[in-house]
Write an enzyme that holds these catalytic residues in place. Sequence first.
Site, short mmCIF file in Angstrom:
data_model
loop_
_atom_site.label_atom_id
_atom_site.label_comp_id
_atom_site.label_asym_id
_atom_site.label_seq_id
_atom_site.Cartn_x
_atom_site.Cartn_y
_atom_site.Cartn_z
N ASP A 64 43.72 41.28 30.06
CA ASP A 64 43.93 42.54 30.60
C ASP A 64 45.11 42.82 31.38
O ASP A 64 45.53 41.53 32.07
CB ASP A 64 42.64 42.87 31.59
CG ASP A 64 41.27 42.94 30.65
OD1 ASP A 64 41.55 43.29 29.64
OD2 ASP A 64 40.55 43.03 31.39
N ASP A 70 44.74 44.65 41.44
CA ASP A 70 43.59 43.63 41.10
C ASP A 70 44.17 42.47 41.82
O ASP A 70 43.05 41.75 42.42
CB ASP A 70 44.24 43.07 39.63
CG ASP A 70 43.48 44.19 38.61
OD1 ASP A 70 43.97 44.34 37.41
OD2 ASP A 70 42.44 44.67 38.96
N GLU A 93 37.50 37.20 37.46
CA GLU A 93 38.35 37.67 36.18
C GLU A 93 39.64 37.30 36.28
O GLU A 93 40.32 37.14 35.34
CB GLU A 93 37.85 39.23 36.06
CG GLU A 93 38.32 39.78 34.78
CD GLU A 93 38.85 40.95 34.82
OE1 GLU A 93 39.40 41.62 35.76
OE2 GLU A 93 38.58 41.63 33.58
N GLU A 94 40.25 37.28 37.66
CA GLU A 94 41.86 37.14 37.51
C GLU A 94 42.10 35.69 37.88
O GLU A 94 43.37 35.53 37.85
CB GLU A 94 42.14 37.75 38.98
CG GLU A 94 41.88 39.44 38.99
CD GLU A 94 42.52 40.15 37.79
OE1 GLU A 94 41.95 41.01 37.20
OE2 GLU A 94 43.53 39.65 37.19
N ASP A 115 34.44 40.25 39.86
CA ASP A 115 35.43 40.76 38.84
C ASP A 115 36.06 41.69 40.17
O ASP A 115 35.38 42.73 40.54
CB ASP A 115 34.96 41.86 37.92
CG ASP A 115 36.08 42.55 37.26
OD1 ASP A 115 35.80 43.21 36.18
OD2 ASP A 115 37.22 42.55 37.74
N LEU A 117 38.25 43.79 41.13
CA LEU A 117 38.52 45.34 40.71
C LEU A 117 38.55 45.75 39.28
O LEU A 117 39.44 45.53 38.33
CB LEU A 117 39.95 45.71 41.19
CG LEU A 117 40.16 47.23 41.77
CD1 LEU A 117 38.99 47.52 42.94
CD2 LEU A 117 41.28 47.19 42.42
N ASP A 118 37.29 46.14 38.84
CA ASP A 118 36.92 46.16 37.36
C ASP A 118 37.43 47.65 37.13
O ASP A 118 37.26 48.61 37.96
CB ASP A 118 35.66 46.24 36.89
CG ASP A 118 35.20 46.67 35.57
OD1 ASP A 118 35.51 45.58 34.85
OD2 ASP A 118 34.78 47.70 35.22
N GLU A 282 30.44 40.39 35.17
CA GLU A 282 30.00 41.69 34.67
C GLU A 282 28.54 41.89 34.21
O GLU A 282 27.71 42.55 35.06
CB GLU A 282 31.02 42.22 33.95
CG GLU A 282 32.65 42.43 34.27
CD GLU A 282 33.57 42.75 33.18
OE1 GLU A 282 33.46 42.29 32.10
OE2 GLU A 282 34.58 43.28 33.58
#
Length: 337
Positions: A64, A70, A93-94, A115, A117-118, A282
């Site tokens: 992404d 983020d 996620e990052e 996550d 900042l989804d 998630e």
Amino acid sequence: MDDRLMTIERHIIEQQRTHGGKGDFSAVLSQIVFAAKVVSAQVAQAGLAENILGGTGDTNVTGDDVQKLDVFANRVFINALSYIGKVCVMASEEEDGIILVPDKYPKGDYVVMFDPLDGSSNIDVDVSIGTIFSIFKRLTKEGDGTLEDCLQPGYKQFGAGYVIYSSSTVLVYSTGEGVNGFTLDPSVGEFVLSHPDIKTPKRGKIYSANEAYYNYWKPGTKAYIDHLKSDGNAHKKPYSLRYIGSLVADFHRNLLKGGIFLYPEDTIDPKKPTGKLRLLYEANPLAFIVEQAGGYASTGYERILDIAPAKLHQRVPLIIGSKDDVLEYEEFARKNK
Ligand code: P6P
């Protein structure tokens, strides 16, 4: 402030009393609450703050485009959870790999994956975005946590929740004793109980899916969506399609109103054959929440919370929401392989 108001801190302490805990888990939750307040403040002024909008030009481990917010949100959650001495390992996620707590801080019993900042690609156009978090007890005995501590099946979660940054900021969490939602009152900077004991309707009238991928779905998914758009379904009239393209926003609406969210497997991207969404930070936390609220979450073939994770950023098909709707999807998926 009226002392009958139930702040999230008071709720956490009262939940701790029922658990008979020594307060370590409460400390982890309280730091997530603090980080959510910090991120909320930044998201609220994203349009005004100097160079906090837009992309960084990087892509993250899951492909992404990384937004500046983020990166900010990721650092806020990592820092808030590092120094309290209650966490042994994190995953985000990052970040490509597991995140170890710096040596200068003591290590604790909890594993936190998130996550930060989804849906962040929606930031620049003011669409609601969110944070999703999942908490486990460690499996290893002491010291730095490991990948093994992170790769636990979702039914072993100690707690989970999400924050939606929207017209208001709402934090929804569960420790296995039901689901409660708290709205941030900016005038006092406290999350106050606004959605007590959330239960999701057994069947909804809404479905959320990106129909642009219809031609790339498996026959069972196509048949199910056709069924929802016909007068042959339980309501004898078509469901409503509501799709924001921000998981937390779509999930939160369906949790409160009833409905089904689908990000099924598709053949659109050979690199993502099992869909786009990630299991650990998630699907698992939202599955924990929805089951605590009386709903259900599945890949179409198996319960999300039963999956034994193999990789940190593992993707899964996610079919989640009102129990009768998700069970009905499973029937279509099985009949039309
Ligand atoms: P698509 C946002 O990028 C996200 O990860 C989720 O928040 C959202 O549900 C999904 O992707 C939307 O994906 O392929 O429909 O744009």
